[in-house]
Design an enzyme around this catalytic site. Structure first.
Site, PDB file in Angstrom:
ATOM      1  N   ASP A 192       0.844  -1.210   0.000  1.00  0.00           N
ATOM      2  CA  ASP A 192       0.000   0.000   0.000  1.00  0.00           C
ATOM      3  C   ASP A 192       0.873   1.251   0.000  1.00  0.00           C
ATOM      4  OD1 ASP A 192      -3.071  -0.764   0.947  1.00  0.00           O
ATOM      5  OD2 ASP A 192      -1.609  -2.154   1.767  1.00  0.00           O
ATOM      6  N   THR A 244      -6.861  -5.007   0.578  1.00  0.00           N
ATOM      7  CA  THR A 244      -5.643  -5.239   1.378  1.00  0.00           C
ATOM      8  C   THR A 244      -5.773  -6.458   2.278  1.00  0.00           C
ATOM      9  OG1 THR A 244      -5.071  -2.880   1.352  1.00  0.00           O
ATOM     10  CG2 THR A 244      -4.065  -4.218   3.077  1.00  0.00           C
TER      11      THR A 244
END
Length: 290
Positions: free
Chosen positions: A51, A122
């Site tokens: 990320d 995620t």
């Protein structure tokens, strides 16, 4: 060279190359084995090294080339010098060959807002459900999503896993259609590209919804629609792809939680092929920088 092309098409062409670089970073972090997971607000709201690196790569690459853009990313990162190897300055020439829709031909750089989700899905990424993961770059003008790029770093992942098994058994090796990863892009008024548009089987009503963020309201809403089947998967980008590829009829999530960086890019792809994405009351979503 640049002056021949409109700001919007140059931005989309650059974002395509940047999204492909992002997909490579996502795969590299997994390959290196250290995901660097931190919890943000709760156990289902996670951030990984991917990320962080991908957001730095996308935002810095765009800002260098288009300094007047407003760029809004999901992750709240400290400002620091970005490693040169994270910068992508290429552009996808095939996109520059496409005509810019006339209503967008005079847009200025400073009129555009870019919404970035560096790693959508995620939680699934941390759990090894890699085909749920997407990188999202959405472009908005006057509050409306008008262009979007979705990279699927692990598109064909399951095919490749099967190919590895076949190789292990000395069977047929991977064909050219088992390349890992793909990038989908679209512009309203031009179309959406990089995938095969398919319809859900006739007579089937299939709902796709959240895997990691469910609650009683979400479940009750899905049940009330009396679907033939319910798919529970990660990532807003992934669920919109299920719609355009005929795996689901509708994506329903009756709960707060989705952010503008989750929906901006996928909305464009869906709208470009005749679908619709709204809030629960049927209102269009707004993507103003405020």
């Amino acid at each position: 060279m640049a002056s021949r092309h409109t700001v919007l098409m140059r931005l989309v062409a650059s974002a395509y190359s940047i999204a492909q670089k992002a997909g490579m970073i996502v795969r590299r972090v997994i390959a290196e084995g250290d995901l660097g997971i931190v919890e943000k607000t709760c156990a289902t709201d996670l951030q990984t090294k991917a990320d962080r690196l991908v957001q730095m790569s996308i935002c810095s690459s765009l800002a260098r080339k288009f300094p007047k853009l407003t760029i809004i990313g999901e992750e709240d990162l400290p400002s620091e010098e970005v490693d040169q190897e994270l910068i992508e300055d290429g552009q996808w020439e095939e996109i520059l060959k496409q005509p810019c829709p006339s209503q967008y031909s005079n847009i200025k750089e400073e009129d555009l807002v870019v919404w970035v989700d560096p790693l959508d899905g995620t939680k699934e990424y941390t759990e090894g459900l890699l085909d749920n993961v997407t990188v999202l770059i959405g472009i908005a003008y006057e509050g409306k999503a008008i262009a979007g790029i979705i990279n699927q770093p692990y598109y064909n992942y399951q095919n490749n896993e099967k190919e590895k098994l076949r190789e292990h058994r000395n069977e047929a090796k991977a064909g050219p259609d088992a390349v890992l990863g793909r990038t989908i892009w679209g512009v309203l008024g031009l179309g959406a590209f990089g995938f095969q548009l398919r319809e859900v089987p006739v007579g089937k009503h299939i709902i796709t919804t959240t895997r990691s963020h469910s609650n009683k309201l979400v479940t009750d809403c899905v049940t009330a629609m009396n679907p033939d089947d319910v798919l529970r998967v990660g990532g807003a980008g992934n669920k919109i792809i299920q719609l355009i590829e005929g795996k689901a009829s509708a994506y329903v999530f009756a709960s707060p939680g989705c952010k503008k960086w989750d929906t901006c890019a996928p909305e464009v792809i869906l709208h470009a092929v005749g679908g619709k994405l709204t809030d629960i009351h049927g209102n269009a979503l707004q993507y103003n920088k405020e």
